[in-house]
Design an enzyme around this catalytic site. Structure first.
Site, PDB file in Angstrom:
ATOM      1  N   ASP A  55       0.872  -1.171   0.000  1.00  8.83           N
ATOM      2  CA  ASP A  55       0.000   0.000   0.000  1.00  8.83           C
ATOM      3  C   ASP A  55       0.911   1.223   0.000  1.00  8.83           C
ATOM      4  O   ASP A  55       1.612   1.477   0.986  1.00  8.83           O
ATOM      5  CB  ASP A  55      -0.893  -0.022   1.237  1.00  8.83           C
ATOM      6  N   VAL A  56       0.917   1.977  -1.089  1.00  2.21           N
ATOM      7  CA  VAL A  56       1.863   3.086  -1.222  1.00  2.21           C
ATOM      8  C   VAL A  56       1.525   4.264  -0.319  1.00  2.21           C
ATOM      9  O   VAL A  56       2.286   5.236  -0.263  1.00  2.21           O
ATOM     10  CB  VAL A  56       2.004   3.555  -2.688  1.00  2.21           C
ATOM     11  N   TYR A 141      -8.021  13.181  -9.607  1.00  2.00           N
ATOM     12  CA  TYR A 141      -7.149  12.421 -10.497  1.00  2.00           C
ATOM     13  C   TYR A 141      -6.366  13.373 -11.403  1.00  2.00           C
ATOM     14  O   TYR A 141      -5.154  13.233 -11.564  1.00  2.00           O
ATOM     15  CB  TYR A 141      -7.984  11.458 -11.331  1.00  2.00           C
ATOM     16  N   LYS A 145      -2.277  13.939 -11.435  1.00  3.40           N
ATOM     17  CA  LYS A 145      -1.459  13.643 -12.610  1.00  3.40           C
ATOM     18  C   LYS A 145      -0.750  14.894 -13.121  1.00  3.40           C
ATOM     19  O   LYS A 145       0.360  14.815 -13.669  1.00  3.40           O
ATOM     20  CB  LYS A 145      -2.311  13.010 -13.702  1.00  3.40           C
ATOM     21  N   THR A 176      -7.999  -1.244 -19.913  1.00  2.00           N
ATOM     22  CA  THR A 176      -7.750  -1.900 -18.627  1.00  2.00           C
ATOM     23  C   THR A 176      -9.094  -2.067 -17.916  1.00  2.00           C
ATOM     24  O   THR A 176     -10.138  -1.628 -18.395  1.00  2.00           O
ATOM     25  CB  THR A 176      -6.818  -1.061 -17.740  1.00  2.00           C
TER      26      THR A 176
END
Length: 236
Positions: A55-56, A141, A145, A176
């Site tokens: 888990d980052v 998001y 980014k 994906t």
């Protein structure tokens, strides 16, 4: 550990999975991380890839994984999240997306710094087309980014003296699990494909070659760059 060792966060599925598998075919020893035991269990084994839970957003867990290596050839940061349905317009939802995508990337870079310096290694971060274009649906998001681009440039400048190169890829529309709702909806897919000069969705494996280049000695004088892998989406 092998001097040709690369850690790919988020490397057990999606874009990260395609990259990890490609690097393994090139002879790299790859540690691919997934966020849960279930994700690791679902990963189809491949020679040259070790799959581990990470888990980052967890400082201790990141240190435990990356401290294993005396030297690293590369760190590829692909772990990420996106929260649809208006969740990112809530401050807590916005914060959660940045914590995974942007802070998680920084956390892994910092934890890997010493091993990368000893291995004269390289970092490849994952930006996005939404690094450049705003989104009316996922502000967290998009912000994360956009931040990845500036983080990439900043670390490239800061760590060049340690012989650590830092670059990023900016994927376009890749097929994906995350994009499955779009791929399966002709009305939503049509404008995406119409805007993409190559007229199709990208595949996760197609990110492997660009990442391999950025990790290689062929890119020895490349740092602070963001490479679009988007079928020409950003060109028009």
């Amino acid at each position: 550990m092998s001097s040709r060792h690369v850690v790919v966060t988020g490397g057990t599925s999606g874009i990260g999975g395609g990259i990890a598998r490609h690097l393994a075919t090139l002879g790299y020893s790859v540690t691919a991380t997934g966020v849960s035991a279930a994700e690791i269990a679902a990963f189809e084994p491949q020679a040259g890839i070790e799959a581990v839970v990470l888990d980052v957003t967890d400082d201790a867990a990141v240190a435990a994984v990356l401290d294993r290596f005396d030297a690293l050839t590369g760190l590829v940061n692909c772990a990420g999240t996106i929260q649809r349905g208006g969740v990112e317009f809530d401050v807590d939802g916005f914060r959660r997306t940045l914590e995974v995508n942007l802070v998680g990337t920084m956390r892994c870079c910092v934890a890997a710094r010493a091993a990368l310096a000893r291995g004269h290694g390289a970092i490849v971060n994952t930006a996005s087309m939404l690094s450049y274009f705003g989104s009316p649906y996922v502000p967290g998001y998009s912000a994360s980014k956009g931040g990845i681009v500036q983080l990439t440039k900043s670390l490239a400048a800061a760590w060049a003296a340690e012989r650590i190169r830092v670059n990023a890829i900016a994927p376009g529309w890749i097929e994906t699990k995350l994009t499955a709702p779009l791929v399966g909806d002709p009305a939503r897919a049509a404008p995406i494909l119409a805007r993409t000069p190559m007229g199709r969705w990208g595949q996760p494996a197609e990110l492997g070659g660009p990442v391999a280049f950025l990790l290689s000695k062929d890119a020895g004088f490349v740092t602070g760059a963001v490479l679009p892998v988007d079928g020409g989406y950003a060109a028009i």
